[in-house]
Design an enzyme around this catalytic site. Structure first.
Site, short mmCIF file in Angstrom:
data_model
loop_
_atom_site.label_atom_id
_atom_site.label_comp_id
_atom_site.label_asym_id
_atom_site.label_seq_id
_atom_site.Cartn_x
_atom_site.Cartn_y
_atom_site.Cartn_z
N ASP A 132 12.63 -5.18 -7.84
CA ASP A 132 12.87 -4.01 -8.67
C ASP A 132 13.38 -2.88 -7.78
OD1 ASP A 132 11.71 -5.44 -10.75
OD2 ASP A 132 9.75 -4.49 -10.53
N ASP A 173 12.43 0.78 -7.06
CA ASP A 173 11.33 1.73 -7.24
C ASP A 173 11.80 3.12 -6.84
OD1 ASP A 173 9.12 -0.18 -7.92
OD2 ASP A 173 9.62 -0.96 -5.93
#
Length: 226
Positions: free
Chosen positions: A148, A150
């Site tokens: 991901d 972040d």
């Protein structure tokens, strides 16, 4: 490269990078005999790589609680450490999104550019934590095809937060990765941007010392500052 500030100027908060002195590293590793022979950890003080501030665990009454996530090649192990405040050399905020761009996969670049431009329009400081932050700080391979992105969005009083998170959600629809991250206000409290965007009346608010449920208005009142 993130510019460290002297620890005396401000106490380390959530997501802050903490640079430990060589003597501090010796003390930390001596206290953790299970880590003493780890070759990757042995490189950390030599390369002057940082640790990250974390919430203290029950029983950790003395010292500053620090964390260190190792890259996937080392099993993604999360190391918990304690250091005496006297051994904290400096503290820095997480890397800015634009600083970390060069270390991201090329297919991430258009999304990073859109987020950076969005943050500028909304008076938000966009900083990265997680895999991209550690890859930019160490040069080690933290980002994978399943990572991901972040992002820590540090907003100000003038920021239209509802509009901002709606724009982040719109950017995510065309992104090659999942956009994770937090909204952080002036008081250092933070909430997940996706939870805020969902319109929940109560939000899980994270601070360095606690995690609590707060009403949306309570969070915004504190986050905007006095």
């Amino acid at each position: 490269m993130t510019s460290p500030c002297k620890c005396a100027e401000r106490p380390p908060g959530r997501h802050d990078l903490v640079f430990v002195s060589p003597a501090g590293w010796c003390a930390m590793l001596e206290a953790r005999g299970d880590l003493a022979t780890d070759p990757l950890l042995a490189r950390w003080p030599k390369m002057r790589w940082p640790t990250i501030r974390r919430r203290a665990l029950p029983g950790e009454a003395t010292g500053l609680a620090l964390g260190l996530p190792l890259p996937p090649s080392a099993g993604k192990k999360r190391i918990s450490l304690l250091v005496d405040l006297d051994h904290v050399a400096s503290v820095a905020r997480p890397p800015l999104l634009r600083q970390a761009r060069a270390y991201a996969p090329r297919n991430w670049w258009p999304t990073l550019d859109r987020l950076d431009a969005l943050a500028l329009r909304h008076a938000v400081d966009a900083r990265v934590f997680g895999s991209l932050a550690w890859q930019s700080l160490t040069g080690l391979d933290y980002v994978t095809g399943r990572s991901d992105l972040d992002v820590l969005y540090e907003f100000r009083r003038e920021t239209d937060i509802d509009r901002f998170v709606a724009d982040v959600a719109a950017i995510e629809t065309g992104a090659p990765m999942r956009l994770d991250g937090e909204l952080m206000g002036a008081d250092g409290a933070a909430v997940n941007w996706r939870e805020f965007h969902g319109g929940a009346s109560e939000l899980l608010v994270k601070r360095i010392e606690s995690v609590v449920l707060l009403g949306r208005h309570q969070f915004m009142s504190g986050a905007m500052g006095s």
